[in-house]
Design an enzyme around this catalytic site. Structure first.
Site, PDB file in Angstrom:
ATOM      1  NE  ARG A   9      27.027  -8.473 105.024  1.00 54.13           N
ATOM      2  CZ  ARG A   9      26.992  -9.583 105.763  1.00 54.13           C
ATOM      3  NH1 ARG A   9      27.113 -10.764 105.199  1.00 54.13           N
ATOM      4  NH2 ARG A   9      26.825  -9.505 107.072  1.00 54.13           N
ATOM      5  CE  LYS A  57      20.059  -3.583 112.722  1.00 58.61           C
ATOM      6  NZ  LYS A  57      20.743  -4.858 112.735  1.00 58.61           N
TER       7      LYS A  57
HETATM    8  N1  BES Z   1      24.805  -2.527 111.624  1.00 59.31           N
HETATM    9  C1  BES Z   1      24.623  -3.910 111.815  1.00 59.31           C
HETATM   10  C2  BES Z   1      25.716  -4.554 112.655  1.00 59.31           C
HETATM   11  C3  BES Z   1      25.802  -4.122 114.097  1.00 59.31           C
HETATM   12  C4  BES Z   1      25.305  -4.920 115.105  1.00 59.31           C
HETATM   13  C5  BES Z   1      26.461  -2.958 114.430  1.00 59.31           C
HETATM   14  C6  BES Z   1      25.436  -4.529 116.428  1.00 59.31           C
HETATM   15  C7  BES Z   1      26.575  -2.578 115.754  1.00 59.31           C
HETATM   16  C8  BES Z   1      26.086  -3.365 116.748  1.00 59.31           C
HETATM   17  C9  BES Z   1      24.613  -4.633 110.452  1.00 59.31           C
HETATM   18  O1  BES Z   1      24.121  -3.881 109.399  1.00 59.31           O
HETATM   19  C10 BES Z   1      23.712  -5.811 110.588  1.00 59.31           C
HETATM   20  O2  BES Z   1      22.552  -5.620 110.782  1.00 59.31           O
HETATM   21  N2  BES Z   1      24.293  -6.988 110.474  1.00 59.31           N
HETATM   22  C11 BES Z   1      23.545  -8.188 110.598  1.00 59.31           C
HETATM   23  C12 BES Z   1      23.994  -9.141 109.520  1.00 59.31           C
HETATM   24  C13 BES Z   1      23.120 -10.329 109.349  1.00 59.31           C
HETATM   25  C14 BES Z   1      21.786  -9.934 108.781  1.00 59.31           C
HETATM   26  C15 BES Z   1      23.800 -11.322 108.440  1.00 59.31           C
HETATM   27  C16 BES Z   1      23.815  -8.766 111.977  1.00 59.31           C
HETATM   28  O3  BES Z   1      24.924  -8.621 112.479  1.00 59.31           O
HETATM   29  O4  BES Z   1      22.901  -9.319 112.563  1.00 59.31           O
HETATM   30 MN    MN Z   2      22.001  -4.053 109.219  1.00 59.68          MN
END
Ligand code: BES
Ligand code: MN
Ligand code: ZN
Length: 488
Positions: free
Chosen positions: A342, A268
């Site tokens: 997921r 990230k």
């Molecule tokens: N834990 C994150 C989602 C999240 C985002 C939680 C903001 C709380 C606040 C999840 O694991 C994630 O990183 N999701 C990605 C999915 C993408 C790679 C398809 C996202 O939302 O960017």
């Molecule tokens: Mn994630």
């Protein structure tokens, strides 16, 4: 923590008595109280508008050191949430003023929804939830929560006393979840978080089992193992079982427990990444719910299933493009290591369904940023193939003000998850509708229609806090699930 007093507010010895005021109607029957409110309203700076406040000191004939008047706006606009918020603000103010006691006087209002509790309910709830400071990591504790909060109200026959003990327990559950979510990731590595859940459940009539990575290998849970592969701490799966002597319905709750989500190899960006300590909020809510349901002697059987991992990059981490076999035997191409929630839920959901054959499965997860884009930071997204089930969750969300919005599961979007090499891939081939495609991915690992997914990525965490919460974890989901399960 809550203490009921039937004394007139003027006779209650306390650092601060709190009275609620509407713009256009008296909310108290007692003439002394009503007179106080009338006096407050003679000051032009206070009119009872929602959020307005006035403080009196040393009033003759009043035992309290101070009286705080809290505006609720027009009488017809008062609802449970405005009461929760006003009570919460009053308690927070008292803590900020370093007082050591407080008494809230329950206003007499008929709340709009006939299903709703007497007004004492939300007042107690807002007060209880606001009476918490996450300060374990501070050398000097500047603010201390009240040891007890006095609630002044009559309503005889012990109704209010029962309500107080029930609400105390429910709030205690929410605060437990908040503590876990706010805790920094270095203190909740998967093994530590799993142990902390077991410890918190030890005093209740619950069965707690912790599966380790060897158990998961034996069971073929390679999706969970793949997500945890980059961390120096192995994944765990905690199963908490509440099984009352006689039960008709059984429910499994599944909670996402990513103790830190760095994104893995799909790292990230650095801005805001520290908030990813909250990526276990689903597991925290599930654990706190099962523990609280046991304390409240709920009538249904409730099993919490919490896959717990840390998503980190390393030489052993899962790479984008890797393919794993899940517990369900379906293979998944891990196209993006940041779509890890997921993956762990896939194994947990199909395990929960096969092992427990419950009447329904509900999962709760901080699953997608896309859900936050869709619904903002205060609402959770609800996805279910069963309309009655999603409607039940949405009903509970109205009562608890843990707001949920029903979202679609369009069949044709499933093709966005097609992989050239495996049975499915873990991310969609388009960035649009990301909360939906995530939910559709999960749906591939549940056979029953009695399944509901709740995406709490927005409301699980509040960097600035709220009327009845400090900054950090909100404990979102505990009150929602408890309200729902009470009716199962
Ligand atoms: N834990 C994150 C989602 C999240 C985002 C939680 C903001 C709380 C606040 C999840 O694991 C994630 O990183 N999701 C990605 C999915 C993408 C790679 C398809 C996202 O939302 O960017
Ligand atoms: Mn994630
Ligand atoms: Zn995540």
């Amino acid at each position: 923590m809550l203490k009921i007093s039937r004394k007139d507010i003027a006779a209650v010895k306390t650092d601060m008595a709190v009275l609620f005021v509407s713009e256009n109607k008296s909310l108290y029957k007692g003439s002394a109280t009503a007179d106080l409110v009338k006096r407050a309203k003679t000051y032009p700076e206070f009119d009872g508008k929602a959020g307005s406040e006035l403080l009196f000191y040393d009033i003759s004939g009043v035992a309290a050191g101070r009286v705080l008047f809290c505006g609720l706006g027009k009488a017809k606009d008062i609802n449970s949430e405005s009461l929760r918020a006003a009570a919460g603000r009053a308690v927070k103010k008292g803590i900020g003023m370093k007082l050591s006691s407080i008494a809230l006087c329950v206003p007499e209002v008929d709340l709009p929804d006939p299903e709703e509790l007497p007004s004492a309910g939300p007042v107690m709830e807002g007060a209880c939830l606001a009476n918490h400071c996450f300060d374990h990591y501070r050398g000097k504790k500047e603010q201390k929560p009240f040891k007890k909060i006095v609630i002044c109200g009559d309503s005889g026959a012990g109704v209010i006393d029962d309500l107080a003990s029930r609400i105390s327990l429910i709030c205690k559950g929410t605060l437990l979840a908040r503590e876990w979510v706010s805790m920094p990731s270095n203190d909740k590595r998967p093994d530590l978080f799993a142990r902390s859940i077991v410890k918190a459940s030890a005093k209740e009539e619950l069965k707690a089992v912790v599966m380790d990575d060897r158990d998961m290998k034996k069971n073929g849970m390679h999706a969970i193992l793949a997500v945890g592969a980059g961390s120096s701490r192995r994944p765990k799966m905690v199963v908490l079982e509440y099984s009352p002597k006689s039960w008709n319905k059984s429910v499994v709750l599944v909670g996402k427990g990513v103790t830190f989500d760095s994104g893995g190899i799909n790292l990230k960006p650095s801005s805001g990444i520290s908030e990813m300590k909250m990526d276990m909020a689903g597991a925290a809510a599930v654990a706190a719910t099962v523990i609280t349901a046991a304390r409240l002697n709920y009538g249904c059987r409730i099993t919490g299933v919490m896959p717990i991992v840390e998503n980190m990059p390393s030489g052993d981490a899962t790479r984008p493009g890797d393919i794993v076999k899940t517990y369900s035997k379906k293979t998944v191409e891990i196209d993006n290591t940041d779509a890890e929630g997921r993956l762990i839920l896939a194994d947990a959901l199909s395990y929960a369904e096969k092992e427990y054959k419950p009447d329904m499965i509900i999962d709760m997860a901080t699953l997608t940023g896309a859900c936050v884009v869709a619904l903002g930071e205060k609402l959770a997204g609800v996805f279910s193939p069963d309309e009655d089930l999603s409607a039940g969750i949405v009903d509970s969300s109205k009562r608890t003000h843990e707001r949920c919005w029903n979202m679609p599961l369009p069949e044709d979007y499933k093709k966005l998850l097609k992989s050239d090499f495996a049975d499915i891939k873990n991310v969609s081939s388009t960035r649009w509708g990301g909360a939906i495609t995530a939910a559709l991915f999960l749906s591939e690992f549940v056979k029953t229609k009695k399944w509901c997914h709740i995406d709490i990525a927005g409301p699980a965490y509040a960097a600035k806090g709220g009327d009845y919460a400090g900054p950090g974890g909100t404990g979102f989901g505990v009150r929602l699930l408890l309200d729902f399960l009470e009716g199962v």
